[in-house]
Design an enzyme around this catalytic site. Sequence first.
Site, PDB file in Angstrom:
ATOM      1  CB  SER A 224      24.966  36.114 -80.764  1.00 56.57           C
ATOM      2  OG  SER A 224      24.469  37.447 -80.736  1.00 56.57           O
ATOM      3  CG  ASP A 225      29.274  37.956 -75.980  1.00 54.86           C
ATOM      4  OD1 ASP A 225      28.663  38.980 -75.601  1.00 54.86           O
ATOM      5  OD2 ASP A 225      30.301  37.542 -75.417  1.00 54.86           O
ATOM      6  CD1 TRP A 226      24.837  43.730 -76.747  1.00 55.41           C
ATOM      7  CD2 TRP A 226      24.568  41.589 -76.214  1.00 55.41           C
ATOM      8  NE1 TRP A 226      23.586  43.592 -76.166  1.00 55.41           N
ATOM      9  CE2 TRP A 226      23.398  42.292 -75.833  1.00 55.41           C
ATOM     10  CE3 TRP A 226      24.619  40.225 -75.984  1.00 55.41           C
ATOM     11  CZ2 TRP A 226      22.298  41.679 -75.233  1.00 55.41           C
ATOM     12  CZ3 TRP A 226      23.532  39.601 -75.388  1.00 55.41           C
ATOM     13  CH2 TRP A 226      22.393  40.320 -75.017  1.00 55.41           C
TER      14      TRP A 226
END
Length: 745
Positions: A224-226
């Site tokens: 995932s993106d952060w």
Amino acid sequence: MTSEQLANLSIAEQASLTSGGTAWSTAPVRDIARSLNVSDGPHGLRRTAENGSVFAPSVPATCYPPAVTMGSTWDPDLVRGIGAAVAREACALKVDVVLGPGVNIKRSPLCGRNFEYFSEDPHVSGVMGAAVVDGIQSLGVGACLKHFAVNNQETDRMRVSAVVDERTLRELYLPAFEHIVREAKPYAVMSSYNRVNGVYASENPWLLTQVLREEWGFDGLVMSDWGAVNDRVASLAAGLDLQMPPNGTDDQITAAVEGGHLDREAVATAAGRLLKLQERVDRAPHLDQWDVNAHHELAREAARAGAVLLKNNGGLLPIDPSARLKVAVIGEFARTPRYQGQGSSRVVPTRLDTAWEALRQAAGPELDLTFAPGFLLDGADAPALVEEAVVLAADADIVLLFLGLPDAAETEGQDRTHIQLPSQQVEVVHAVAAACSQVAVVLSNGSTVSVSEWQDDAAAVLETWLGGQAGGSAVADLVFGAHSPSGKLTESIPLRLQDVPSYLYFPGQDGHTVHGEGRYVGYRHYDTLDVPVSYPFGHGLSYTTFAYSDLVVEETGANAWTVRATVANTGTRFGEEVVQLYVAFDERHPTRPRHELRGFAKLALAPGSSGQVELSLSGRDLARYSPQLGDWRVDPGAFSVEVGASSRDIRLRAELYTPGDGRAERLTEQSSLGEWLDHPVGGKLLRERLAERPGAVHPDEVDPMSLAAAIQIPLVKFNGPTLGLDMDAIRTLVAAAETEGGATG
């Protein structure tokens, strides 16, 4: 080996592998899984200290030009070399996975993160992105392709839903990802924050499983993106393997498995992908250091190659560094460079060149260089600085005027609201031009800025984008003619923001950004509708000139051609030319963009020499995506091959014909009469059926005006005496069309 390791892990231990251990590393488990380090790195590493927070300071690394500049090089070999250099630094800094490249489409020049992306065109983005991945992974370091998908704005980025029809997704927003996945095989892909048609990308099974894995064959890890995960269980079930950073929700995975809400195999599969990633990156060499000077020179080369000479009236540039001239260098950016964007990709450089110092070092003893800041970087009014600049310009033969956008204008987390330069800088342009007619503007910006309100005051305009840590020296190389500019625009420069196709839709409201412009982004819009622009996609001048000739198109198979053309350097300087291949469709009422880029090649030529480019076209290059078929199809018909120096500077053209690929849309009861008649199978069946019915009205015998209205009517509406059809006959026709190959040809 991986299956044996997984068998030795409890469900809780497997769950822990699907979430990070720290902000920048994965979680270790016994002696089976070590902690893998990841780092932001689209144009250089942002390696933070061990166990550092998301916002922790990073150690020095080479700051290469961002993707906006690398894309403008149109040079995959150069970009591949930069990827390999980043990988060497990653090995020395103990980074296992580099978070990049980003290949999202520049839908609007307002996107605050456009400096991290290559182009408004998916072909350029795909080819250049694949080169970066190839380079990084050539040493065994992992590349993480991002942000998947349709992440084209920063406004409300963690919640907004990108509303996009499937044909636009397939033809514009997904092809760069598809090309890179199929050709470069990245070890990882990062899902984006936003929703796609209502479903968060990080928990979207259509994106992460059906398209990415089942259709494209991706066999790596999806992270995932952060902070992008909203539902940990739903994300893992959809195909997300690693949540970053950790948020203490591993127990949710365990509980979901024990409660029968999540398949145990899904957890094992995700954990296995993490172990597979570990196996891959463990092949990377262990290095203690890198050649700092060599990497700096590579950054300088990239900055030179990515600069675009937009305008050069009277051959003002280059300036002879040995001439007896007075050159006024004006603009704070000359001594305080704007060389990268703000946000997660910000690199602490190993050193930093300024244009002012580089110009002074390269100038001969007869060249008189003087400097004035001209304006303040914070945008405050400074009339005394403007007056000083005018005095300097009035005494100069040539003015080098450094303009651009301040750091705060372009950053991750927010979009721009306009595309103008700061008004104080525009004031300086007008004032300086009134004092000196020979003004060359050098721009520093990470996304398109409007030039229409001031460029008439400049004889030359050199767009350097963001040059990285060696950008100052690169500017001196170009201004003094040690190298000829060879960059080309990968995004159109509109006359005004209102001309941008997404103007009425960007950034959306009420949690949605409707992509109402569809596939008509950038030049696909401007060229189809003949909208005037300041500079078109693909444009870029040189200090020499090029002539195109001898176009040859050779058919090499079914819907396959080889395109050859000769390019000659007709000027007096060494130069490089980017030859662009477009496929064009001339339609009275457009159903697709007028033309689309399908290939390019960069030729380096000495004065008087020539070279041949050879590019390939395939059926996919002619195809359109059919949502009904759920696949690509090539329609029969005429098309053109165009070879040129920009999307609006086509030098060679050839007319061709394709028989198509035999595929046709599925026919149903709701298909119109016209769709039935035009269908290669359905038309034949319907005409045969009508011929069997005495007294039935035959469409081919109806007068054109009546037929024009009738062909839009669904076939089911002809249930009755008009065509002599009843529902049984209509259902029989639908079944026969399916059986005889109407769906697949």
